[in-house]
Scaffold this motif. Structure first.
Motif, PDB file in Angstrom:
ATOM      1  N   PRO A 124       0.828  -1.211   0.000  1.00 17.63           N
ATOM      2  CA  PRO A 124       0.000   0.000   0.000  1.00 17.63           C
ATOM      3  C   PRO A 124       0.863   1.264   0.000  1.00 17.63           C
ATOM      4  O   PRO A 124       1.993   1.266   0.490  1.00 17.63           O
ATOM      5  CB  PRO A 124      -0.809  -0.121   1.298  1.00 17.63           C
ATOM      6  CG  PRO A 124      -0.757  -1.566   1.656  1.00 17.63           C
ATOM      7  CD  PRO A 124       0.583  -2.056   1.187  1.00 17.63           C
ATOM      8  N   TYR A 125       0.299   2.332  -0.536  1.00 12.16           N
ATOM      9  CA  TYR A 125       0.993   3.618  -0.580  1.00 12.16           C
ATOM     10  C   TYR A 125       1.071   4.204   0.824  1.00 12.16           C
ATOM     11  O   TYR A 125       0.108   4.155   1.579  1.00 12.16           O
ATOM     12  CB  TYR A 125       0.247   4.568  -1.514  1.00 12.16           C
ATOM     13  CG  TYR A 125       0.886   5.922  -1.644  1.00 12.16           C
ATOM     14  CD1 TYR A 125       2.235   6.043  -1.976  1.00 12.16           C
ATOM     15  CD2 TYR A 125       0.145   7.083  -1.437  1.00 12.16           C
ATOM     16  CE1 TYR A 125       2.825   7.288  -2.101  1.00 12.16           C
ATOM     17  CE2 TYR A 125       0.731   8.334  -1.567  1.00 12.16           C
ATOM     18  CZ  TYR A 125       2.073   8.430  -1.896  1.00 12.16           C
ATOM     19  OH  TYR A 125       2.654   9.663  -2.027  1.00 12.16           O
ATOM     20  N   ARG A 126       2.231   4.780   1.151  1.00  8.97           N
ATOM     21  CA  ARG A 126       2.451   5.312   2.500  1.00  8.97           C
ATOM     22  C   ARG A 126       2.378   6.835   2.559  1.00  8.97           C
ATOM     23  O   ARG A 126       2.489   7.420   3.632  1.00  8.97           O
ATOM     24  CB  ARG A 126       3.816   4.838   3.029  1.00  8.97           C
ATOM     25  CG  ARG A 126       3.925   3.324   3.148  1.00  8.97           C
ATOM     26  CD  ARG A 126       2.856   2.763   4.049  1.00  8.97           C
ATOM     27  NE  ARG A 126       2.951   1.316   4.197  1.00  8.97           N
ATOM     28  CZ  ARG A 126       2.025   0.566   4.746  1.00  8.97           C
ATOM     29  NH1 ARG A 126       0.899   1.122   5.194  1.00  8.97           N
ATOM     30  NH2 ARG A 126       2.172  -0.737   4.843  1.00  8.97           N
ATOM     31  N   GLY A 127       2.228   7.492   1.424  1.00  9.82           N
ATOM     32  CA  GLY A 127       2.098   8.941   1.438  1.00  9.82           C
ATOM     33  C   GLY A 127       3.321   9.648   1.968  1.00  9.82           C
ATOM     34  O   GLY A 127       3.230  10.439   2.908  1.00  9.82           O
ATOM     35  N   ASN A 128       4.479   9.367   1.359  1.00 11.86           N
ATOM     36  CA  ASN A 128       5.741   9.868   1.908  1.00 11.86           C
ATOM     37  C   ASN A 128       6.368  10.980   1.075  1.00 11.86           C
ATOM     38  O   ASN A 128       7.581  11.122   1.039  1.00 11.86           O
ATOM     39  CB  ASN A 128       6.740   8.709   2.020  1.00 11.86           C
ATOM     40  CG  ASN A 128       6.933   7.985   0.690  1.00 11.86           C
ATOM     41  OD1 ASN A 128       6.265   8.304  -0.288  1.00 11.86           O
ATOM     42  ND2 ASN A 128       7.834   7.023   0.662  1.00 11.86           N
ATOM     43  N   SER A 129       5.559  11.810   0.409  1.00 12.72           N
ATOM     44  CA  SER A 129       6.124  12.919  -0.368  1.00 12.72           C
ATOM     45  C   SER A 129       6.711  13.963   0.583  1.00 12.72           C
ATOM     46  O   SER A 129       5.992  14.583   1.365  1.00 12.72           O
ATOM     47  CB  SER A 129       5.049  13.551  -1.249  1.00 12.72           C
ATOM     48  OG  SER A 129       4.559  12.619  -2.204  1.00 12.72           O
ATOM     49  N   TYR A 130       8.010  14.173   0.502  1.00 15.41           N
ATOM     50  CA  TYR A 130       8.682  15.098   1.423  1.00 15.41           C
ATOM     51  C   TYR A 130       8.180  16.519   1.232  1.00 15.41           C
ATOM     52  O   TYR A 130       8.051  17.283   2.197  1.00 15.41           O
ATOM     53  CB  TYR A 130      10.197  15.034   1.198  1.00 15.41           C
ATOM     54  CG  TYR A 130      10.977  15.965   2.092  1.00 15.41           C
ATOM     55  CD1 TYR A 130      11.245  15.614   3.417  1.00 15.41           C
ATOM     56  CD2 TYR A 130      11.438  17.197   1.627  1.00 15.41           C
ATOM     57  CE1 TYR A 130      11.944  16.462   4.256  1.00 15.41           C
ATOM     58  CE2 TYR A 130      12.133  18.056   2.460  1.00 15.41           C
ATOM     59  CZ  TYR A 130      12.394  17.687   3.774  1.00 15.41           C
ATOM     60  OH  TYR A 130      13.077  18.535   4.597  1.00 15.41           O
ATOM     61  N   VAL A 164      -3.559   6.990   1.267  1.00 16.82           N
ATOM     62  CA  VAL A 164      -2.618   6.268   2.123  1.00 16.82           C
ATOM     63  C   VAL A 164      -3.246   4.935   2.522  1.00 16.82           C
ATOM     64  O   VAL A 164      -4.389   4.887   2.976  1.00 16.82           O
ATOM     65  CB  VAL A 164      -2.263   7.098   3.377  1.00 16.82           C
ATOM     66  CG1 VAL A 164      -1.475   6.247   4.379  1.00 16.82           C
ATOM     67  CG2 VAL A 164      -1.477   8.334   2.989  1.00 16.82           C
ATOM     68  N   GLY A 165      -2.531   3.853   2.337  1.00 22.71           N
ATOM     69  CA  GLY A 165      -3.056   2.522   2.618  1.00 22.71           C
ATOM     70  C   GLY A 165      -3.675   1.848   1.412  1.00 22.71           C
ATOM     71  O   GLY A 165      -4.052   0.675   1.478  1.00 22.71           O
ATOM     72  N   VAL A 166      -3.788   2.580   0.287  1.00 21.78           N
ATOM     73  CA  VAL A 166      -4.328   2.007  -0.944  1.00 21.78           C
ATOM     74  C   VAL A 166      -3.173   1.570  -1.839  1.00 21.78           C
ATOM     75  O   VAL A 166      -2.180   2.291  -1.977  1.00 21.78           O
ATOM     76  CB  VAL A 166      -5.210   3.033  -1.693  1.00 21.78           C
ATOM     77  CG1 VAL A 166      -5.750   2.433  -2.997  1.00 21.78           C
ATOM     78  CG2 VAL A 166      -6.348   3.503  -0.805  1.00 21.78           C
ATOM     79  N   THR A 167      -3.283   0.393  -2.426  1.00 23.08           N
ATOM     80  CA  THR A 167      -2.243  -0.098  -3.326  1.00 23.08           C
ATOM     81  C   THR A 167      -2.532   0.361  -4.750  1.00 23.08           C
ATOM     82  O   THR A 167      -3.663   0.288  -5.220  1.00 23.08           O
ATOM     83  CB  THR A 167      -2.175  -1.629  -3.284  1.00 23.08           C
ATOM     84  OG1 THR A 167      -1.889  -2.055  -1.951  1.00 23.08           O
ATOM     85  CG2 THR A 167      -1.088  -2.159  -4.219  1.00 23.08           C
ATOM     86  N   GLY A 168      -1.489   0.827  -5.433  1.00 17.62           N
ATOM     87  CA  GLY A 168      -1.636   1.269  -6.809  1.00 17.62           C
ATOM     88  C   GLY A 168      -0.852   2.537  -7.056  1.00 17.62           C
ATOM     89  O   GLY A 168      -0.058   2.976  -6.215  1.00 17.62           O
ATOM     90  N   SER A 169      -1.069   3.154  -8.215  1.00 14.99           N
ATOM     91  CA  SER A 169      -0.404   4.406  -8.543  1.00 14.99           C
ATOM     92  C   SER A 169      -1.131   5.064  -9.711  1.00 14.99           C
ATOM     93  O   SER A 169      -1.942   4.430 -10.394  1.00 14.99           O
ATOM     94  CB  SER A 169       1.075   4.183  -8.898  1.00 14.99           C
ATOM     95  OG  SER A 169       1.197   3.316 -10.019  1.00 14.99           O
ATOM     96  N   CYS A 170      -0.838   6.337  -9.917  1.00 15.98           N
ATOM     97  CA  CYS A 170      -1.468   7.052 -11.029  1.00 15.98           C
ATOM     98  C   CYS A 170      -0.627   8.260 -11.413  1.00 15.98           C
ATOM     99  O   CYS A 170       0.204   8.727 -10.633  1.00 15.98           O
ATOM    100  CB  CYS A 170      -2.889   7.501 -10.666  1.00 15.98           C
ATOM    101  SG  CYS A 170      -2.975   8.814  -9.405  1.00 15.98           S
ATOM    102  N   THR A 171      -0.829   8.746 -12.618  1.00 16.00           N
ATOM    103  CA  THR A 171      -0.333  10.059 -12.991  1.00 16.00           C
ATOM    104  C   THR A 171      -1.416  11.060 -12.611  1.00 16.00           C
ATOM    105  O   THR A 171      -2.586  10.695 -12.482  1.00 16.00           O
ATOM    106  CB  THR A 171      -0.040  10.146 -14.493  1.00 16.00           C
ATOM    107  OG1 THR A 171      -1.269  10.018 -15.228  1.00 16.00           O
ATOM    108  CG2 THR A 171       0.902   9.021 -14.916  1.00 16.00           C
TER     109      THR A 171
END
Length: 315
Positions: free
Chosen positions: A53-59, A165-172
């Motif tokens: 899952p995505y952790r939302g780690n954009s600095y 956050v917690g969702v698996t995947g990605s997007c533009t």
């Protein structure tokens, strides 16, 4: 004679035994270990790890996206000198239409903020529906505008990423706001926008790709918002802004898009014409030209979800 012969035979036997120090069982074990190591190397190089899952780690988002008040948003709207009218449409890839496709978009009620997210289709191979990520991001975008009263595009994306956050995947993703005479936007990947002014192309966003057909993206194992491009573009009354997913720009040239908007075609009609070219195996398209430039043999269009947002700016 027999004794000497027997002794000589014993010496020969002893010499022969010295050349077979490694038993077959041990040799088989060595080969097993070698093959195991080769398999591990191959697995690490050519297979994907289990999706996380995505952790939302954009600095870049640290300390940003702090909510504002309704009074702040009212003040934002009261100072706007331009009127904006938005027409938007999503045409799913026919093979994915049964679940709505993988694109998602958001247009604010006042038409001053709009965004497009394109779920990365490769996640289907991992048993993950890419639509969940792109749609979740746009739900976060709606919350950022309508409940947190944010307008800065990067602030919007920083707030919206909390929703996935917690969702698996990605997007533009690309997000834009018209503030005064400025179009402000933040872009990550190969979705994009273009500004038409009269007979000219006043501005076109740049694609962000690691290599051909491999865009920057937000999400699991993605690039994050740290590399998103932020830009501002001066607007004039009469400008037409077209935002879309790569399904639009892969199949229609800017000149073709310009002609369609000049003729007053709706977002739905533009998406339909883009899909017609996408399904052709022979018509030259921006995607086929890009593939050929990258050394690939490819002709025709690229069938994909197609999202179109057309914003017309007037006094």
């Amino acid at each position: 004679m027999l004794a000497r012969g027997g002794k000589g035979g014993a010496k020969a036997a002893r010499k022969k035994s010295k050349t077979q120090r490694i038993p077959l069982s041990q040799l088989a074990m060595v080969w097993f270990v070698v093959l195991l190591l080769i398999s591990l190397v191959y697995y690490s190089l050519y297979t994907e790890v289990s999706p996380k899952p995505y952790r939302g780690n954009s600095y870049v988002c640290h300390g940003r996206a702090l909510g504002k008040t309704k009074q702040d948003d009212d003040a934002f709207l009261s100072r706007q000198p331009l009127q904006v009218s938005v027409d938007a449409y999503i045409l799913p890839n026919p093979s994915k239409a049964h679940y709505g496709g993988e694109d998602a978009m958001y247009v604010s009620p006042d038409h001053r903020t709009f965004a497009v997210a394109d779920g990365v289709g490769g996640w289907n191979l991992e048993g993950v529906n890419p639509r969940e990520f792109s749609t979740g991001l746009m739900v976060g975008m709606r919350n950022a505008v309508e409940e947190q009263f944010l307008r800065n595009p990067l602030d919007l994306l920083c707030h919206a990423e909390k929703n996935i956050v917690g969702v698996t995947g990605s997007c533009t993703v690309i997000a834009a706001t018209i503030d005064g005479f400025m179009l402000k936007y933040a872009n990550l990947g190969d979705s994009g926008l273009v500004v038409f002014r009269g007979r000219e192309i006043a501005h076109k966003s740049k694609e962000q790709q690691h290599e051909f057909n491999f865009p920057f993206q937000l999400g699991s194992y993605g690039d994050g918002l740290d590399v998103a491009e932020e830009l501002s573009v001066q607007l004039l009354p009469g400008d037409v802004i077209v935002m879309g997913s790569d399904g639009l720009f892969d199949n229609l040239s800017l000149e073709q898009l310009h002609e369609m908007t000049a003729n007053g075609l709706s977002a739905r009609a533009i998406a339909s014409q883009s899909m017609t070219r996408a399904r052709s195996a022979t018509v030259p398209t921006p995607f086929s030209r890009g593939a050929q430039a990258a050394g690939q043999w490819y002709t025709g269009g690229k069938v994909d979800d197609i999202t179109v947002v057309v914003a017309v700016v007037t006094e």
